[in-house]
Design an enzyme around this catalytic site. Sequence first.
Site, short mmCIF file in Angstrom:
data_model
loop_
_atom_site.label_atom_id
_atom_site.label_comp_id
_atom_site.label_asym_id
_atom_site.label_seq_id
_atom_site.Cartn_x
_atom_site.Cartn_y
_atom_site.Cartn_z
N ASP A 100 0.80 -1.23 0.00
CA ASP A 100 0.00 0.00 0.00
C ASP A 100 0.83 1.28 0.00
OD1 ASP A 100 0.75 -0.91 2.58
OD2 ASP A 100 -0.68 0.45 3.53
N GLU A 158 -0.79 -2.05 4.99
CA GLU A 158 0.06 -2.11 6.18
C GLU A 158 -0.05 -0.85 7.01
OE1 GLU A 158 2.99 -1.28 8.90
OE2 GLU A 158 3.05 -0.22 6.99
N GLU A 159 -0.30 0.28 6.33
CA GLU A 159 -0.25 1.59 7.01
C GLU A 159 -1.45 1.82 7.91
OE1 GLU A 159 2.33 3.40 7.04
OE2 GLU A 159 3.45 3.07 5.18
N HIS A 384 7.45 8.52 4.93
CA HIS A 384 6.18 9.27 4.97
C HIS A 384 6.38 10.75 4.65
CE1 HIS A 384 3.90 6.05 7.56
NE2 HIS A 384 4.77 5.51 6.71
ZN LIG Z 1 5.02 3.55 6.50
ZN LIG Z 2 6.44 0.91 5.48
#
Ligand SMILES: [Zn+2]
Ligand SMILES: [Zn+2]
Length: 411
Positions: A100, A158-159, A384
């Site tokens: 993702d 995953e986030e 990020h």
């Molecule tokens: Zn991340």
């Molecule tokens: Zn990551």
Amino acid sequence: MAKVLSRKLSAMTFAPELLAKTVVPSLDLPWEHDAIALRRDFHEHPELGFEEVRSASIVAQRLRALGMEVREGVGKTGVIGLLRGEAGDGPCVLVRADMDALPIEEANDWEWKSGNKGAMHACGHDAHMAIGLSVARLLAEQKATLRGSVKFMFQPAEEGLGGADKMIEDGVLSDPKPDFALALHVWTPIEKGKIGVAAGPVMACADEFRARIIGKGGHGAMPEQTVDAVLMAAHTVVALQSIVSRNVKPLESGVVTVGKIESGTAFNVIPGEAILAGTTRAFSNDVRALLEKRVREIIATMPPVFGGQGELTWITGFPAVVNDAEVVERLKPAFEKVAGEGNVIEFEPTLGAEDMSVVLRQIPGCYFFIGGRNGEIDAIYPHHHPKFNIDESAIILGTNAMVEATKTLLG
Ligand SMILES: [Zn+2]
Ligand SMILES: [Zn+2]
């Protein structure tokens, strides 16, 4: 749709102009060209958690082309590929890659920058997919000499959305049950060419809280008739910051962050309500429980001091990522073999979180880190960040490291 994608991919593969900006010192092998092209293609087409439809279809198509048994739609958009070795029985090793992207507007400007507005591979999961597919390719080529099986887990979301849990609910850890689990993260805090690994906890558990602080609103000039929610929120935030400094043992790690405060509508109105939202992080279950207990106590007791009330919603998040000490010891020589002597470093645990933890809680394994930092090409930004980038040699090293690690565990 899949046919169009595959044409585009093969056109990208080996395209020298796409590789012009690469910093990989030498790309001698076809799979290396393919890996970089794949990463750039995924980077250009980021998809948010549980929306990884295009990514998953490329993954499934590639795994099928390698002759694997493939299951799609596992945990919504996840893909499983099973590679059976042909040299006899042996363990099953799970290799996980997350797919993702993040809801971030990319601030990089290159040919393969995000083409999906408001989405960006700002954590490096584009590289993880490219690595996962390259590992699949290399191991499939060697299946005649492999014992046991390798289960590829291409995971959605995953986030923070719990894609790993969803895949577990859909059976990723059964039939066959993996004996070992492996995952990696490209990592810009570590210099390119290096692999970071450690036994025990490497990433923290992460919980979330939301608090509602209730007072009584009124005129900004008549505070005596109100119970000021802003004042109560401010005192509450300060009190929450005493937890780590005064309640957690100085030699243990913990974090309490209030990342959001919402209150008020006008400069001259005292609001009657405030919302706080935050996260707690810890490596050990004891500290985790202590943080929750103290946050609960402070939210319940601080507003009443001023005449108000506090209500708390606690959202239990991912556990800590804990590496199996024995597995780590077995893998260190494999990592040294691919990275070279002196390039395998002791990873300093981070208080970031990862949902691979739910797999590693059940299956012994190792989560390791591949250096992606390179100041010369501005690959220096944290994960990020809208300018996040990696040195792409991490994709080659990550693939080699994962292949060696898997073969080591297959025995
Ligand atoms: Zn991340
Ligand atoms: Zn990551």
